[in-house]
Design an enzyme around this catalytic site. Structure first.
Site, PDB file in Angstrom:
ATOM      1  N   LYS A 151     -35.086 -53.000  30.904  1.00  0.00           N
ATOM      2  CA  LYS A 151     -35.076 -51.552  30.746  1.00  0.00           C
ATOM      3  C   LYS A 151     -34.495 -50.929  32.013  1.00  0.00           C
ATOM      4  CE  LYS A 151     -37.427 -50.042  33.472  1.00  0.00           C
ATOM      5  NZ  LYS A 151     -37.419 -50.179  34.967  1.00  0.00           N
ATOM      6  N   TYR A 236     -41.161 -45.304  31.559  1.00  0.00           N
ATOM      7  CA  TYR A 236     -42.476 -45.813  31.150  1.00  0.00           C
ATOM      8  C   TYR A 236     -43.309 -44.694  30.517  1.00  0.00           C
ATOM      9  CZ  TYR A 236     -41.707 -50.295  33.427  1.00  0.00           C
ATOM     10  OH  TYR A 236     -41.211 -51.532  33.765  1.00  0.00           O
TER      11      TYR A 236
HETATM   12  P1  NAD Z   1     -32.349 -56.470  42.086  1.00  0.00           P
HETATM   13  O1  NAD Z   1     -31.388 -55.696  42.910  1.00  0.00           O
HETATM   14  O2  NAD Z   1     -33.476 -57.128  42.794  1.00  0.00           O
HETATM   15  O3  NAD Z   1     -31.571 -57.598  41.266  1.00  0.00           O
HETATM   16  C1  NAD Z   1     -30.365 -57.337  40.595  1.00  0.00           C
HETATM   17  C2  NAD Z   1     -29.551 -58.609  40.514  1.00  0.00           C
HETATM   18  O4  NAD Z   1     -28.301 -58.312  39.891  1.00  0.00           O
HETATM   19  C3  NAD Z   1     -29.238 -59.221  41.891  1.00  0.00           C
HETATM   20  O5  NAD Z   1     -29.411 -60.602  41.844  1.00  0.00           O
HETATM   21  C4  NAD Z   1     -27.781 -58.898  42.096  1.00  0.00           C
HETATM   22  O6  NAD Z   1     -27.107 -59.845  42.898  1.00  0.00           O
HETATM   23  C5  NAD Z   1     -27.256 -58.890  40.676  1.00  0.00           C
HETATM   24  N1  NAD Z   1     -26.029 -58.129  40.513  1.00  0.00           N
HETATM   25  C6  NAD Z   1     -24.997 -58.515  39.757  1.00  0.00           C
HETATM   26  N2  NAD Z   1     -23.996 -57.634  39.828  1.00  0.00           N
HETATM   27  C7  NAD Z   1     -24.377 -56.671  40.675  1.00  0.00           C
HETATM   28  C8  NAD Z   1     -23.769 -55.484  41.170  1.00  0.00           C
HETATM   29  N3  NAD Z   1     -22.542 -55.119  40.765  1.00  0.00           N
HETATM   30  N4  NAD Z   1     -24.475 -54.717  42.005  1.00  0.00           N
HETATM   31  C9  NAD Z   1     -25.718 -55.047  42.374  1.00  0.00           C
HETATM   32  N5  NAD Z   1     -26.347 -56.163  41.955  1.00  0.00           N
HETATM   33  C10 NAD Z   1     -25.682 -56.968  41.111  1.00  0.00           C
HETATM   34  O7  NAD Z   1     -32.871 -55.483  40.969  1.00  0.00           O
HETATM   35  P2  NAD Z   1     -34.155 -55.694  40.071  1.00  0.00           P
HETATM   36  O8  NAD Z   1     -35.285 -54.927  40.660  1.00  0.00           O
HETATM   37  O9  NAD Z   1     -34.354 -57.112  39.811  1.00  0.00           O
HETATM   38  O10 NAD Z   1     -33.734 -54.920  38.728  1.00  0.00           O
HETATM   39  C11 NAD Z   1     -32.889 -55.518  37.763  1.00  0.00           C
HETATM   40  C12 NAD Z   1     -33.141 -54.909  36.376  1.00  0.00           C
HETATM   41  O11 NAD Z   1     -34.478 -55.173  36.014  1.00  0.00           O
HETATM   42  C13 NAD Z   1     -32.980 -53.400  36.292  1.00  0.00           C
HETATM   43  O12 NAD Z   1     -32.449 -53.029  35.042  1.00  0.00           O
HETATM   44  C14 NAD Z   1     -34.396 -52.876  36.427  1.00  0.00           C
HETATM   45  O13 NAD Z   1     -34.601 -51.610  35.817  1.00  0.00           O
HETATM   46  C15 NAD Z   1     -35.156 -53.956  35.717  1.00  0.00           C
HETATM   47  N6  NAD Z   1     -36.563 -54.084  36.179  1.00  0.00           N
HETATM   48  C16 NAD Z   1     -37.545 -54.123  35.250  1.00  0.00           C
HETATM   49  C17 NAD Z   1     -38.855 -54.235  35.633  1.00  0.00           C
HETATM   50  C18 NAD Z   1     -39.946 -54.325  34.596  1.00  0.00           C
HETATM   51  O14 NAD Z   1     -41.107 -54.296  34.968  1.00  0.00           O
HETATM   52  N7  NAD Z   1     -39.602 -54.479  33.340  1.00  0.00           N
HETATM   53  C19 NAD Z   1     -39.179 -54.297  36.988  1.00  0.00           C
HETATM   54  C20 NAD Z   1     -38.159 -54.274  37.917  1.00  0.00           C
HETATM   55  C21 NAD Z   1     -36.837 -54.162  37.498  1.00  0.00           C
END
Ligand code: NAD
Length: 385
Positions: A151, A236
């Site tokens: 999401k 949420y």
């Molecule tokens: P994050 O920055 O920790 O991870 C993102 C990943 O995508 C990294 O490994 C990064 O290298 C990669 N990536 C690939 N292409 C990229 C680009 N062009 N720019 C930046 N990063 C790139 O982020 P996250 O917190 O893991 O969030 C990722 C997704 O998960 C989002 O959509 C976020 O909303 C979702 N999320 C959901 C929950 C939940 O509880 N459901 C919690 C946190 C995050």
């Protein structure tokens, strides 16, 4: 939202029978919450006792949430991490060692269309920034694999709809990582509301927020995030308003406050208050913010009862009570429940109590689009989700 009435849960295997009988009992006898023990909890059977085919998953985007999902999947019985898609070779090596992932299940962003020829992967879970979900879903669907998107599903409803259509055309499942739809205390409240235990529902309050740190992260880049707190955490409260009230909103009003326009530039909302109106006359009043820590509270109230949850959507344990007492359903890691649940949806045709499919995600995106429109125009915006 199509919340599945208890009577329409049609799966006839033993586990579902147990669950249905239990839920039926809750519905007809107004059993008080203190009587609900872990031993009679229908949701407990969703976990380690489950059997059936295992969903073999590749994670795309090995960041913080991808890591959390990978760790949680260690405890799944119906889902297994078998592959990765990443632009960082060093991360791929680490993950291979950590999770025993074979070389031929490792891809990068250039070559992952070749996953089409890999019979050892069933689904790709995208945990990349929001702005990359739409393209990712189209490519994964074209490769004939099921798509699980984090999401928010996309950066707007138009993109989300494209994802739905791409997956439909390819004949694959599209699901959104709505982990709360598998969380036992949340489902308990939903079931109580469905059973009429709160009477006629009039009001929901959702408060979702945290203080965001690093100003250079993708979450504060409109191209990658699609927006600010609303996309990330306010969703949420939107989603919660819908599953708690059990209706789809027909109008929205919204007001924005910005205290730090340097950090929260054009296209990135810091704080938005919004109100949703529902066909029955119920109203939701919600707050979405990147400026307040520990903001995670749901309150649902009807003519005859209430449910209060705090924390309501964090990683848990979720805590809550109703007018009948504490919510006592045991905590399990949300992502473990979610991944086992998604495997059962795909392989067993199980219908979740609250949907997690692409259409469900599109509804939230339509509401977010309307909230941004209401902020911009100052007008009440009609919704048709
Ligand atoms: P994050 O920055 O920790 O991870 C993102 C990943 O995508 C990294 O490994 C990064 O290298 C990669 N990536 C690939 N292409 C990229 C680009 N062009 N720019 C930046 N990063 C790139 O982020 P996250 O917190 O893991 O969030 C990722 C997704 O998960 C989002 O959509 C976020 O909303 C979702 N999320 C959901 C929950 C939940 O509880 N459901 C919690 C946190 C995050």
């Amino acid at each position: 939202m199509d919340l599945v009435p208890l009577s329409e849960i049609t799966n006839t295997n033993t586990r579902m029978e147990t669950r249905r009988k239990f839920l039926g009992k809750v519905a007809v006898s107004a059993v008080g919450l203190p009587l609900i023990t872990p031993f009679s909890n229908p949701f407990a059977t969703f976990g380690p006792a489950a059997d059936g085919p295992v969903l073999r998953v590749a994670i795309m985007g090995l960041g913080s949430y991808g890591t959390r999902v990978a760790e949680a999947m260690k405890d799944c019985t119906r889902a297994k991490l078998v592959g990765v898609i990443s632009g960082t070779p060093s991360k791929v090596k680490t993950w291979q060692q950590q999770y025993g992932i074979p070389e031929n299940n490792c891809y990068n962003y250039e070559n992952y269309d070749a996953i089409k020829n890999n019979p050892d992967i069933d689904a790709v879970y995208m945990t990349t920034p929001n702005g990359l979900h739409c393209e990712g879903a189209k490519r994964v669907a074209a490769a004939g694999k099921h798509v699980i998107s984090e999401k928010p599903m996309a950066v707007n409803a138009a993109e989300a709809q494209q994802m739905v259509e791409a997956c439909k055309a390819a004949g694959v499942h599209l699901m959104v990582g709505y982990r709360m739809h598998f969380e036992p205390k949340t489902l308990r409240v939903v079931q109580m509301r469905q059973a009429g235990e709160f009477g006629k529902v009039h009001f929901f309050q959702g408060q979702s927020g945290f203080r965001i740190g690093d100003p250079n992260q993708w979450r504060l880049n409109p191209k990658l995030s699609g927006g600010g707190a609303m996309m990330d955490i306010g969703i949420y409260s939107i989603n919660g308003a819908r599953y708690m009230i059990g209706e789809e909103p027909i109008w929205v009003t919204a007001q924005e406050t910005k205290t730090d326009p340097v950090k929260f530039k054009e296209g990135i909302d810091e704080t938005i208050q919004f109100q949703l109106g529902f066909p029955s006359g119920a109203v939701a009043s919600c707050l979405s913010t990147y400026a307040i820590n520990y903001l995670d509270r749901f309150y649902l109230v009807g003519t005859d009862g209430f449910a209060e949850m705090q924390p309501s959507t964090g990683y848990g344990p979720i805590k809550g009570r109703t007018n009948k007492g504490e919510l006592t359903d045991p905590h399990s890691t949300h992502q473990t429940l979610q991944m086992d649940g998604m495997a059962r949806i795909i392989f067993d045709g199980e219908k979740p109590v609250v949907p997690v499919d692409g259409e469900e995600g599109v509804r939230d995106m339509k509401i977010i689009d309307a909230i941004y429109q209401a902020v911009k125009t100052g007008q009440k915006v009609a919704l048709n989700v």
